[in-house]
Design an enzyme around this catalytic site. Structure first.
Site, PDB file in Angstrom:
ATOM      1  N   PRO A 126      50.484  52.255 -50.305  1.00  0.00           N
ATOM      2  CA  PRO A 126      51.367  51.966 -49.419  1.00  0.00           C
ATOM      3  C   PRO A 126      52.961  51.719 -49.786  1.00  0.00           C
ATOM      4  CG  PRO A 126      50.062  49.850 -49.704  1.00  0.00           C
ATOM      5  CD  PRO A 126      49.499  51.057 -50.573  1.00  0.00           C
ATOM      6  N   CYS A 127      53.398  52.837 -50.687  1.00  0.00           N
ATOM      7  CA  CYS A 127      54.905  52.697 -50.947  1.00  0.00           C
ATOM      8  C   CYS A 127      55.770  52.647 -49.844  1.00  0.00           C
ATOM      9  CB  CYS A 127      55.193  53.951 -51.847  1.00  0.00           C
ATOM     10  SG  CYS A 127      55.088  55.386 -50.981  1.00  0.00           S
ATOM     11  N   HIS A 128      55.365  52.676 -48.518  1.00  0.00           N
ATOM     12  CA  HIS A 128      56.338  52.365 -47.465  1.00  0.00           C
ATOM     13  C   HIS A 128      56.545  50.924 -47.228  1.00  0.00           C
ATOM     14  CE1 HIS A 128      52.097  52.452 -45.788  1.00  0.00           C
ATOM     15  NE2 HIS A 128      52.539  51.707 -44.990  1.00  0.00           N
TER      16      HIS A 128
END
Length: 157
Positions: A126-128
């Protein structure tokens, strides 16, 4: 041989590439990916499981992914940073500096940004959830409107 699976999501069609070790890549709609040759049954199973879990995520039925990931070939620091990013809980965010500190190198915020920009498995890793130190969105390789959608989907904004 790698398996390719595509699913329709609120942020467009996502294409999943998996091998017998795990998910290798998730491509946003702009990418043009084609299956070449036949995939192994294990790769096909992993790709289909990833598609199912992503559908559950977008349907609000899944907050964490349980998939094997194949990060082979990434630079060592990128792999380390992405493993830390993967520990950011659903509905929460961390700054680039926070992630850098988690890797043991608090001065590596830009390196974390670089790792996120080259994250081959967005959403699942989940780089967001990584934002700027001032609370702004920062960047996102999959477009900022998608990052904002994903954070709102998780009630993190």
């Amino acid at each position: 041989m790698n398996a390719i699976e595509s699913i329709s999501t609120p942020i467009g069609s996502l294409t999943i590439e998996a091998n017998a070790k795990g998910v290798r890549r998730i491509f946003f709609p702009e990418a043009s990916i084609k299956q070449t040759g036949s995939a192994t049954p294990k790769a096909r199973s992993i790709a289909m499981d990833a598609a199912s879990q992503l559908s559950e995520y977008f349907d609000g039925k899944r907050a964490a992914f349980d998939l094997p990931l194949d990060l082979a070939g990434l630079p060592p620091y990128h792999a380390m940073a992405l493993k830390e990013v993967n520990n950011i809980p659903f509905g929460e965010t961390a700054s680039y500096g926070d992630v850098a500190s988690m890797t043991g190198n608090p001065n590596a915020a830009r390196a974390v940004g670089n790792a996120n920009a080259h994250n081959p498995i967005p959403i699942v890793i989940p780089c967001h959830r990584v934002i700027a130190g001032n609370g702004g969105l920062g960047g996102y390789g999959g477009r900022l409107d998608r990052k904002e959608f994903l954070l709102r989907h998780e009630d993190a904004l």
